[in-house]
Design an enzyme around this catalytic site. Structure first.
Site, PDB file in Angstrom:
ATOM      1  CG  ASN A 279      -2.153  -0.839   0.954  1.00 60.48           C
ATOM      2  OD1 ASN A 279      -2.629  -0.795  -0.249  1.00 60.48           O
ATOM      3  ND2 ASN A 279      -2.936  -1.196   2.041  1.00 60.48           N
ATOM      4  CG  ASP A 288      -8.692  -1.246  -2.791  1.00 58.89           C
ATOM      5  OD1 ASP A 288      -8.373  -1.518  -1.634  1.00 58.89           O
ATOM      6  OD2 ASP A 288      -9.187  -0.273  -2.963  1.00 58.89           O
ATOM      7  CD  GLU A 314      -3.074  -6.366   6.413  1.00 65.02           C
ATOM      8  OE1 GLU A 314      -2.190  -6.129   7.227  1.00 65.02           O
ATOM      9  OE2 GLU A 314      -4.047  -5.788   6.637  1.00 65.02           O
TER      10      GLU A 314
END
Length: 397
Positions: A279, A288, A314
């Site tokens: 991320n 995503d 996650e």
């Protein structure tokens, strides 16, 4: 869907037909079978009456050439009537088309207008028969109003023409005109009311059909919406996996089955390795995409009865009905290898993903899913300390 525009249902004031040709064709198609059946009966009755009244000619003329002339004309018209009556079941659209019955009706005039020349003293009776014929054409012979008007106009004109040839005075012609105008006016008004009423009934039927279709479509839309809302309420919107509400519900069901029948039940937790780094380096949108890829990859080794849900972020939850701890570890190992083989492309670079798995099995002291999650979570931490990308066993104490 049925078209409900008001203009499509407008009815001509004089023709008593729908102004819209397409709607008129739809009406014809709707009624043609019934109209053909009724018209065939009317034609047979017409032919029967012509045949029965031949005896009156015999009483008047006897065995004379005039009788045979009238009989020939009568039988020719009877044949035309019966031919059309027997053809109509094969070609029902002729009934709503109107021209066949119009032609057959006009073809009967030679018989009627032969009478004054063969039996000169039948003028009053002939006028009465013509009045009855004009009224019957409007009321008892189903046809398009415009074509019925044509039949009546030709008959009207032929009577006037014959009267002129016979030397009728102006006052007599006016009287004949008034006398014939009566059945034509009454017949036209009756036929107009019948044709208009039939089309209004058809309009009401189409509107009702349209309303039913709209209701059915609305019910379908609501049912689809209900299914979609239910799906959204039970699935994770990003990955399409079961959300917490759904997998906890399914776990309770499997736990009850385990307690009733003594079946095995394994559960696991999955935590992606270094997902925060993905991320941070590539952005949340790419993160995503990674989660969606992971969800698809993790489902591939599973059975149809196995349940994969998103725990949050996650982390994922795995429920394996009728599976022991060892079987759960084997399934998790296949999932781990499948995930290592998967990859996501970012700016031409291949990014591999790994995860740490922790598998446990339901034991007698477990009351709910939280008890298993605590065991699996502890094993996950141990797996991360041991180097990640592995399957850990979280055995019950």
């Amino acid at each position: 869907m049925v078209d409900t525009k008001i203009n499509n249902f407008a009815i001509s004031r004089w023709r008593a037909e729908f102004v819209d040709p397409a709607m008129e064709r739809a009406y014809h198609l709707h009624v043609e079978a019934d109209v053909a059946q009724f018209l065939a009966r009317a034609l047979k009755l017409w032919a029967l009456l012509l045949t029965v009244f031949a005896w009156a000619d015999w009483l008047q003329l006897g065995n004379s050439p005039g009788f045979y002339i009238l009989s020939g004309l009568r039988m020719a018209h009877v044949c035309l009537l019966l031919c059309l009556a027997f053809v109509l079941p094969l070609k029902p659209h002729w009934a709503t088309w109107g021209w066949p019955v119009t032609i057959v009706a006009i073809a009967g005039y030679p018989l009627f207008f032969a009478y004054p020349y063969i039996m000169p003293d039948t003028g009053a009776m002939g006028l009465a028969i013509m009045m009855m014929m004009l009224l019957s054409v409007y009321v008892f012979v189903p046809n398009r109003l415009g074509l019925t008007n044509l039949v009546a106009l030709i008959g009207f004109a032929m009577v006037i023409f014959n009267s002129i040839i016979a030397g009728a005075t102006l006052s007599q012609l006016i009287l004949v005109t008034i006398v014939l105008a009566w059945p034509v006016s009454i017949g036209y008004a009756a036929a107009h009311r019948i044709n208009t009423g039939n089309r209004k009934a058809f309009r009401a039927l189409r509107l009702a059909e349209n309303t039913n279709l709209e209701l059915e479509e609305e019910m379908t839309r609501r049912k689809t919406l209900e299914v979609e809302l239910q799906r959204q309420a039970l699935t994770d919107p990003l990955t399409g996996l079961s959300n917490r509400r759904q997998y906890e519900l399914l776990f309770r069901r499997e736990l009850e089955r385990h307690r009733r029948h003594g079946t095995r039940l394994a559960m696991g937790m999955i935590d992606l390795d270094h997902f925060k780094r993905i991320n941070d380096e590539h952005g949340h949108e790419f993160g995503d995409q990674v989660l969606r890829t992971v969800a698809e990859t993790l489902q591939e080794p599973l059975r149809s009865c196995d349940i994969l849900g998103r725990f949050g972020g996650e982390e994922f939850i795995l429920i394996l009905p009728e599976a022991s701890l060892q079987q759960g570890i084997e399934v998790a190992e296949r999932m781990r290898k499948a995930l290592r083989s998967a990859a996501v492309i970012k700016d031409g670079k291949t990014i591999h993903i790994t995860a740490t798995f922790a598998i446990t099995e339901v034991c007698d002291k477990d009351e709910n899913i939280s008890d298993l999650i605590r065991r699996a979570d502890e094993a996950l931490y141990q797996g991360k300390r041991d180097g990640r990308d592995r399957v850990m066993e979280a055995a019950a104490a």
